[in-house]
Enzyme design. Structure first.
Site, PDB file in Angstrom:
ATOM      1  N   GLU A 170      -6.101 -10.815  -1.410  1.00 42.67           N
ATOM      2  CA  GLU A 170      -6.893 -10.624  -0.181  1.00 42.67           C
ATOM      3  C   GLU A 170      -8.377 -10.619  -0.515  1.00 42.67           C
ATOM      4  O   GLU A 170      -9.135  -9.769  -0.056  1.00 42.67           O
ATOM      5  CB  GLU A 170      -6.487  -9.309   0.512  1.00 42.67           C
ATOM      6  CG  GLU A 170      -5.004  -9.227   0.806  1.00 42.67           C
ATOM      7  CD  GLU A 170      -4.589  -8.006   1.626  1.00 42.67           C
ATOM      8  OE1 GLU A 170      -5.466  -7.321   2.189  1.00 42.67           O
ATOM      9  OE2 GLU A 170      -3.371  -7.745   1.709  1.00 42.67           O
ATOM     10  N   GLU A 184       0.796  -1.239   0.000  1.00 43.52           N
ATOM     11  CA  GLU A 184       0.000   0.000   0.000  1.00 43.52           C
ATOM     12  C   GLU A 184       0.827   1.289   0.000  1.00 43.52           C
ATOM     13  O   GLU A 184       0.617   2.172   0.824  1.00 43.52           O
ATOM     14  CB  GLU A 184      -0.964  -0.012   1.198  1.00 43.52           C
ATOM     15  CG  GLU A 184      -1.874  -1.225   1.202  1.00 43.52           C
ATOM     16  CD  GLU A 184      -2.843  -1.261   2.378  1.00 43.52           C
ATOM     17  OE1 GLU A 184      -2.721  -0.426   3.297  1.00 43.52           O
ATOM     18  OE2 GLU A 184      -3.723  -2.132   2.378  1.00 43.52           O
TER      19      GLU A 184
HETATM   20  C1  XIL Z   1      -6.117  -6.563   8.330  1.00 42.94           C
HETATM   21  C2  XIL Z   1      -6.376  -7.770   9.241  1.00 42.94           C
HETATM   22  O1  XIL Z   1      -7.244  -8.654   8.564  1.00 42.94           O
HETATM   23  C3  XIL Z   1      -6.978  -7.318  10.532  1.00 42.94           C
HETATM   24  O2  XIL Z   1      -7.085  -8.415  11.445  1.00 42.94           O
HETATM   25  C4  XIL Z   1      -6.134  -6.203  11.160  1.00 42.94           C
HETATM   26  O3  XIL Z   1      -6.785  -5.726  12.313  1.00 42.94           O
HETATM   27  C5  XIL Z   1      -5.904  -5.077  10.183  1.00 42.94           C
HETATM   28  O4  XIL Z   1      -5.345  -5.587   8.983  1.00 42.94           O
HETATM   29  N1  XIL Z   1      -4.927  -4.797   3.708  1.00 42.94           N
HETATM   30  C6  XIL Z   1      -3.894  -5.606   4.124  1.00 42.94           C
HETATM   31  C7  XIL Z   1      -4.080  -6.513   5.284  1.00 42.94           C
HETATM   32  O5  XIL Z   1      -2.843  -5.644   3.463  1.00 42.94           O
HETATM   33  O6  XIL Z   1      -2.909  -6.703   6.014  1.00 42.94           O
HETATM   34  C8  XIL Z   1      -5.203  -6.013   6.181  1.00 42.94           C
HETATM   35  O7  XIL Z   1      -5.415  -7.006   7.195  1.00 42.94           O
HETATM   36  C9  XIL Z   1      -6.451  -5.725   5.399  1.00 42.94           C
HETATM   37  C10 XIL Z   1      -6.203  -4.665   4.375  1.00 42.94           C
END
Ligand code: XIL
Length: 374
Positions: free
Chosen positions: A250, A145
């Site tokens: 994701e 990101e």
């Molecule tokens: C999220 C997790 O799922 C949560 O448990 C945590 O509280 C916050 O992060 N983008 C990403 C992930 O790259 O690492 C994130 O994961 C969701 C958004």
């Protein structure tokens, strides 16, 4: 015309089996699953998936909470679970602005450190973490990101202190620490034009500078309608043309009303619970269940169309009950974004995805969308 979902279950087949000639099928896992305290979910991971990502345990705040103090306990268990069960183990992530403790960027007086100090901290961290799991992790999200929605670099402390080349440095350090690992850039909303253009420019710069980058991760935090299939199709083609492996890293489909924000996965966005934002506490209505199944069928039709370019599709979670979307961007909602329900049972969306693999589904065409079916 939408497809009619057959009621017959495809439960004899598994996700990893159905897509074995196409791409890896992954899930982000949490300690209850990889330490097997939740045996049902651990068994589900082993049965259905051939790749895992660590939902939180390799993030800086967990693995390196204080200066000079590493805590590898959970990360070691995660990797051990993957090795034992012969899963393709992903590392997530090395450099991010979120879930990184503030001390990383500060000196004893709480001022920002200088460029050289932060580069040295970055190098030490990457060598400690990527070095420890060398040969076991197949690929790392090296930088997560780094882009803002308008396609410019996000003005994170990494960029403020080191400068724009912090990204190249992170990739160089990761390559030195684990020369065999695949190295990825990972972000959300890369389907949107300005951000996509920014990512293309960023990747081209890295490539021109001779930095090893193997793939790009489209996070894939989607809703029932957005982004359009066309946008996803174009994003995959665009990044594949750069010679990169494309991964959906994701994946989830948010079925709940959006509290006024544009579709994104900006973790800092938070909204208060209010009337109407949590409509399905007693179960998902059949029509929305059907919509979700159709959305998943459509998404996998696109992924299959690009199976030469896509190396992995990873879901962000295993069952609806443990999805981060129950608590983001509004805490305490009941969401239904994945293929397995709160009892770890396959949902209609699971069957729809498997049918897509068997080539039995026709893609839904809405006005203005071209035929994307394979
Ligand atoms: C999220 C997790 O799922 C949560 O448990 C945590 O509280 C916050 O992060 N983008 C990403 C992930 O790259 O690492 C994130 O994961 C969701 C958004």
């Amino acid at each position: 015309m939408g497809i009619v979902l057959a009621t017959a279950s495809c439960a004899q087949t598994t996700l990893k089996e159905a897509f074995k000639n196409d791409f890896l099928i992954g899930a982000a896992v949490s300690p209850a699953q990889f330490c097997e305290s939740n045996q049902v979910e651990a068994a589900l991971v082993k049965a259905q998936f051939n790749s895992i990502s660590p939902e939180n345990v390799m993030k800086w705040e967990v693995i390196h909470p204080e200066p000079g103090q590493y805590d590898f306990a959970l990360a070691d268990r995660y990797v051990e679970f993957g090795v034992t069960n012969q899963l393709a183990i992903i590392g997530h992530n090395l450099i991010w602005h979120s879930q990184t403790p503030d001390w990383v960027f500060r000196d004893a007086k709480s001022n920002y450190v200088d460029r050289d100090t932060l580069l040295a901290r970055m190098r030490e961290h990457i060598f400690a973490v990527a070095g420890r799991y060398r040969g076991k992790i197949i690929g790392w999200d090296v930088v997560n990101e780094a882009l803002a929605d308008n396609g410019t670099l996000r003005d994170s402390p990494w960029r403020k202190i080191i400068g724009d080349d912090y990204i190249a440095k992170a990739f160089e350090f990761a390559h030195e620490a684990d020369p065999q690992a695949e190295l990825y850039y990972n972000d959300f909303s890369l389907e949107n034009e300005p951000k996509q253009a920014g990512a293309v420019a960023l990747i081209k710069n890295l490539q021109a500078a001779g930095v090893k980058i193997c793939g790009v991760g489209l996070q894939g935090h989607y809703s029932l309608e957005k982004p359009t299939l066309q946008k996803i199709d174009k994003a995959i083609s665009t990044f594949a043309k750069l010679g990169l492996k494309v991964m959906v890293t994701e994946l989830d489909v948010n079925v709940l009303p959006s509290p006024g924000h544009a579709l994104s996965a900006e973790v800092s966005e938070r909204y208060r619970m209010s009337a109407g934002l949590n409509p399905y506490t007693n179960g998902l209505p059949a029509d929305v269940q059907q919509q979700l199944a159709q959305r998943y069928a459509d998404l996998f039709s696109i992924f299959l169309k690009h199976r030469v370019s896509i190396s992995r599709v990873t879901f962000w979670g295993v069952t609806d009950g443990n999805s981060w979307l129950n608590d983001w961007p509004v805490q305490g909602r009941t969401n239904y974004p994945l293929l397995f329900n709160r009892e770890s049972k396959p949902k209609p969306a699971f069957d729809a995805v498997l049918k897509t693999a068997q080539g039995k589904t026709a893609i839904k065409l809405s006005a203005g969308e071209s035929a994307l079916a394979r």
